[in-house]
Scaffold this active site. Structure first.
Site, PDB file in Angstrom:
ATOM      1  N   THR A  51     -32.372  -0.177   1.714  1.00 22.39           N
ATOM      2  CA  THR A  51     -33.215   0.595   3.272  1.00 22.39           C
ATOM      3  C   THR A  51     -35.091   0.582   2.741  1.00 22.39           C
ATOM      4  OG1 THR A  51     -33.157   0.344   5.516  1.00 22.39           O
ATOM      5  CG2 THR A  51     -32.283   2.228   4.114  1.00 22.39           C
ATOM      6  N   ASN A  52     -35.538   0.775   3.872  1.00 25.55           N
ATOM      7  CA  ASN A  52     -36.571   0.832   3.707  1.00 25.55           C
ATOM      8  C   ASN A  52     -37.378   2.459   4.859  1.00 25.55           C
ATOM      9  OD1 ASN A  52     -37.911  -0.054   6.028  1.00 25.55           O
ATOM     10  ND2 ASN A  52     -37.238  -2.417   4.415  1.00 25.55           N
ATOM     11  N   ARG A  53     -38.840   2.480   4.777  1.00 19.78           N
ATOM     12  CA  ARG A  53     -39.250   3.776   5.500  1.00 19.78           C
ATOM     13  C   ARG A  53     -39.429   3.055   7.142  1.00 19.78           C
ATOM     14  NH1 ARG A  53     -40.637   7.829   2.112  1.00 19.78           N
ATOM     15  NH2 ARG A  53     -40.948   7.194   0.089  1.00 19.78           N
ATOM     16  N   SER A  54     -38.783   1.804   7.859  1.00 23.36           N
ATOM     17  CA  SER A  54     -39.477   1.712   9.202  1.00 23.36           C
ATOM     18  C   SER A  54     -38.900   2.599  10.003  1.00 23.36           C
ATOM     19  CB  SER A  54     -39.108   0.022   8.839  1.00 23.36           C
ATOM     20  OG  SER A  54     -39.257  -0.229  10.602  1.00 23.36           O
ATOM     21  N   ALA A  60     -39.104  -4.479   9.664  1.00 18.22           N
ATOM     22  CA  ALA A  60     -39.418  -4.366   8.199  1.00 18.22           C
ATOM     23  C   ALA A  60     -38.208  -4.550   7.370  1.00 18.22           C
ATOM     24  CB  ALA A  60     -39.842  -3.140   7.288  1.00 18.22           C
TER      25      ALA A  60
END
Ligand code: CTP
Ligand code: CA
Length: 226
Positions: free
Chosen positions: A33-36, A103
């Site tokens: 996943t990512n930091r959003s 994101a």
């Protein structure tokens, strides 16, 4: 308090907002996943409702409360997000404004194991990734084919060459304008309640918005679509 903020600018519009990260599963217990945090997209959904729109919020995993009056659709992967987008778009009877604040993971594991991957030796293992489709390009094509009027606003998450990199995405994705975020700054963007953005239009015009709450930035973005 909410009713005093109610305007009617978007009374005959459907606003679809994508928010948060997507999560791409490796196995039943792990994902990429990512930091959003989803905060920017949720703020847009909230303010769009105050402005009278019929709002659909398609969101990845966040710990945020659904904004009042907004229909929320939870998804995990980029593929799920595209399915939900097509579904919401085909249901809408109004002109649709799509705000792509999510994101979306650019890559997903090429295969998802149906059983948990166990440790075998100390060498670890190599995870093979595949590129996800560009949802904005896909959904634009879908709307054109189905003759659904659609206006799209994109976001650009950049760590360097903010304006130059963001500009390239306007034409490629068929956007009305793009909101450029510097995600390398710790005081704004990812996870913060504040943001500072530049809005870049398809004709090359650039407007810089000073640092403000994500609610205020959301209003500034939506106001430009009236
Ligand atoms: N986006 C999309 N589909 C993807 C990836 C991104 O529709 N697979 C959307 C995002 O929601 C955002 C815009 O495209 O509105 C720009 O996203 P960004 O990550 O900045 O650009 P990418 O096109 O993915 O290019 P890169 O990450 O390589 O800079
Ligand atoms: Ca990307």
């Amino acid at each position: 308090i909410e009713s005093t903020l109610y305007f009617k600018h978007f009374e005959d519009k459907t606003v679809i907002v994508t928010a948060g990260p997507t999560s791409e599963p490796i196995d039943p217990v792990r994902y990429i996943t990512n930091r959003s945090s989803g905060k920017m997209g949720f703020a847009i959904a909230k303010i769009a409702h105050f402005m009278g729109a019929d709002v659909r919020l398609i969101t990845g995993n966040t710990c945020l409360k659904t904004p009042y009056g907004v229909k929320r659709i939870d998804i995990e992967t980029a593929e799920d997000m595209l399915k939900a987008l097509k579904h919401e778009l085909s249901k809408s009877k109004n002109e649709v404004i799509l705000i792509m604040a999510a994101a979306i993971a650019d890559f997903r594991p090429s295969e998802t194991k149906d059983k948990k991957i166990k440790k075998k030796n100390e060498n670890g293992f190599t995870l093979k990734l595949k590129q996800n489709p560009d949802l904005t390009i896909e959904i634009k094509r879908f709307a054109e084919k189905a003759d659904i009027p659609l206006r799209i606003v994109g976001f650009a998450a950049e760590t360097d060459n903010l304006i130059e990199n963001a500009k390239k995405k306007i034409e490629k994705k068929g956007l009305e304008f793009i909101v450029a975020n510097d995600v390398s700054r710790k005081d704004i963007a990812f996870g913060s309640d504040k943001n500072e953005v530049a809005i870049i239009y398809s004709n090359g015009r650039i407007e810089r918005l000073e640092k403000a709450s994500k609610d205020k930035i959301a209003y500034e973005i939506l106001r430009r679509l009236i």
